[in-house]
Write an enzyme that holds these catalytic residues in place. Sequence first.
Site, mmCIF file in Angstrom:
data_model
loop_
_atom_site.group_PDB
_atom_site.id
_atom_site.type_symbol
_atom_site.label_atom_id
_atom_site.label_comp_id
_atom_site.label_asym_id
_atom_site.label_seq_id
_atom_site.Cartn_x
_atom_site.Cartn_y
_atom_site.Cartn_z
ATOM 1 N N SER A 135 0.656 -0.875 -0.093
ATOM 2 C CA SER A 135 -0.192 -0.011 -0.205
ATOM 3 C C SER A 135 0.901 1.000 0.095
ATOM 4 C CB SER A 135 -1.156 -0.049 1.001
ATOM 5 O OG SER A 135 -2.203 1.031 1.726
ATOM 6 N N LYS A 161 -1.529 -0.561 -4.144
ATOM 7 C CA LYS A 161 -2.488 0.041 -3.979
ATOM 8 C C LYS A 161 -2.088 1.200 -3.933
ATOM 9 C CE LYS A 161 -4.679 0.346 0.412
ATOM 10 N NZ LYS A 161 -6.024 -0.082 1.846
ATOM 11 N N LYS A 163 -3.058 5.356 -2.329
ATOM 12 C CA LYS A 163 -3.712 5.219 -1.573
ATOM 13 C C LYS A 163 -3.793 7.073 -2.291
ATOM 14 C CE LYS A 163 -3.391 3.755 2.485
ATOM 15 N NZ LYS A 163 -5.418 2.752 3.290
ATOM 16 N N ASP A 188 -7.317 3.658 -2.874
ATOM 17 C CA ASP A 188 -7.784 3.718 -2.042
ATOM 18 C C ASP A 188 -7.900 5.131 -1.573
ATOM 19 O OD1 ASP A 188 -9.043 3.447 0.701
ATOM 20 O OD2 ASP A 188 -7.260 2.183 1.663
ATOM 21 N N GLU A 213 -11.405 1.351 -3.495
ATOM 22 C CA GLU A 213 -11.843 0.599 -2.554
ATOM 23 C C GLU A 213 -12.334 1.837 -1.173
ATOM 24 O OE1 GLU A 213 -7.645 -0.539 -0.139
ATOM 25 O OE2 GLU A 213 -9.296 -0.981 1.677
ATOM 26 N N ASP A 238 -14.509 -1.591 2.931
ATOM 27 C CA ASP A 238 -13.352 -1.422 4.532
ATOM 28 C C ASP A 238 -13.871 -1.251 5.385
ATOM 29 O OD1 ASP A 238 -10.904 -1.093 6.136
ATOM 30 O OD2 ASP A 238 -10.366 -0.577 4.628
ATOM 31 N N LYS A 262 -10.093 -6.725 7.155
ATOM 32 C CA LYS A 262 -9.809 -6.582 9.013
ATOM 33 C C LYS A 262 -10.008 -6.818 9.864
ATOM 34 C CE LYS A 262 -7.365 -2.324 6.949
ATOM 35 N NZ LYS A 262 -8.343 -1.315 7.316
ATOM 36 N N GLY A 290 -4.394 -4.771 5.618
ATOM 37 C CA GLY A 290 -3.231 -4.060 7.022
ATOM 38 C C GLY A 290 -3.765 -2.944 7.535
HETATM 39 O O1 NPG Z 1 0.527 -2.411 4.770
HETATM 40 O O2 NPG Z 1 -0.454 -2.510 6.914
HETATM 41 C C1 NPG Z 1 -0.377 -1.915 5.267
HETATM 42 C C2 NPG Z 1 -1.515 -0.770 5.388
HETATM 43 C C3 NPG Z 1 -2.554 -0.630 4.234
HETATM 44 O O3 NPG Z 1 -2.792 1.503 3.384
HETATM 45 C C4 NPG Z 1 -3.591 0.485 4.640
HETATM 46 N N1 NPG Z 1 -4.100 0.797 5.528
HETATM 47 O O4 NPG Z 1 -6.885 2.501 5.356
HETATM 48 O O5 NPG Z 1 -6.110 0.526 4.724
HETATM 49 C C5 NPG Z 1 -6.452 1.255 5.367
HETATM 50 C C6 NPG Z 1 -4.893 1.503 5.547
HETATM 51 C C7 NPG Z 1 -4.469 1.945 7.151
HETATM 52 C C8 NPG Z 1 -3.318 2.201 7.946
HETATM 53 C C9 NPG Z 1 -5.926 2.238 7.835
HETATM 54 C C10 NPG Z 1 -3.137 2.691 9.061
HETATM 55 C C11 NPG Z 1 -4.973 2.856 9.585
HETATM 56 C C12 NPG Z 1 -4.651 2.298 10.058
#
Ligand code: NPG
Length: 370
Positions: A135, A161, A163, A188, A213, A238, A262, A290
């Site tokens: 990500s 992915k 952001k 996302d 997402e 999500d 998750k 994640g």
């Molecule tokens: O690789 O764990 C990872 C990060 C994946 O993008 C990711 N997480 O919105 O999904 C999400 C985001 C996130 C990260 C959300 C930290 C909340 C806290």
Amino acid sequence: MKIERIELRRIHLPYVRRFETSGWSHDAHTGIVVRVDAEGATGWGESPVSDGPWYNEETHHTAWAILGEFLAPMLLAADLEHPRQVREIFARVRGNRMAKAGLEFAVWDLYGRMQGRSLKELLGGTRDRIQVGVSVPIHRSIPELLETVEGYLAQGYRRVKLKIKPGWDVEPTRAVRERWPELMLQVDGNSIYTLEHAEHLRRLDAFDLLLIEQPLEHDDIFDHAKLARTLQTPICLDESIVSPSHARWAIELQACGVINIKPSRVGGLADAVEIHDRAQEAGLPVWCGGMLETGIGRAINVALASLPNFSLPGDVSANDRYFHRDIVVNPFTLNPDSTLAVPTAPGSGAQVDEEYLDAVTVARAEFRPS
Ligand code: NPG
């Protein structure tokens, strides 16, 4: 089985690099590590909460309070036969799912270690390796973004992915797609868009994305169903899928074509498996999201992602993508085919580095039966 001792630790573990989304950024993991002890065995879990209510309503302050005041005493008073019972024990507590999940994970790990069975086996996993991706946070410029993506591809990641947010969506996605026409790519929004952006979001249909997402509000299902009818790219939910019921509503309303699971977001592994099963029955693929977990939460995610309907790559990168040094002695490493091996050791398989855990602990609390 009766839990004899619960320990909570708030930690501060710096990330390799800042992680920025449409709504917040983090420089360190500031979650809660949970330890449970019974009959000479130990189990570990993690509530991957942060310093603010940006992703969901929880923070490390709220999770600490709910764990200490309510969840720990409830668990210490219970007599357990199986970790699946933990969700019933916590059912009176509304919401606070990441707090609940931290303890629930620790009980699954404890149970697996006591039984000499891996978490994969306990959950019904069928894969030896899980497909993973990376990500990529919001960057300041497209050249910097391309450099970051190139670095991850060089490490072996085969799914990316991005952001996105208004002002950082169509152009960065186009740039990555033009440079890597075959790459498995998804985006996302982390709840930053509204239905008024529908026409703008349709421009992303040009880039052959696996999914978009959570573009709309964190607790919305209804408007996502409307948006889904206007997009070619599948919507993945999500934030707004926090329970098996929410998954059913989204499936019935056709609000998404894919679900990100998750286990911490949904309150633990029991509900995560149920969501997996519901999606499978409905023909929707799922993948494992994640929360930038430590090696403790990562091992939980890897075990869950070994279930059969986790058919898209997860946001479960190798530990070194997050931390220079993690609080486990056996980090996951990326295989050349963009996979991680699923542990076969009893419990989650995570071996906690207690000395380093001590070094990154900033607060501690212990609970025993009253
Ligand atoms: O690789 O764990 C990872 C990060 C994946 O993008 C990711 N997480 O919105 O999904 C999400 C985001 C996130 C990260 C959300 C930290 C909340 C806290």
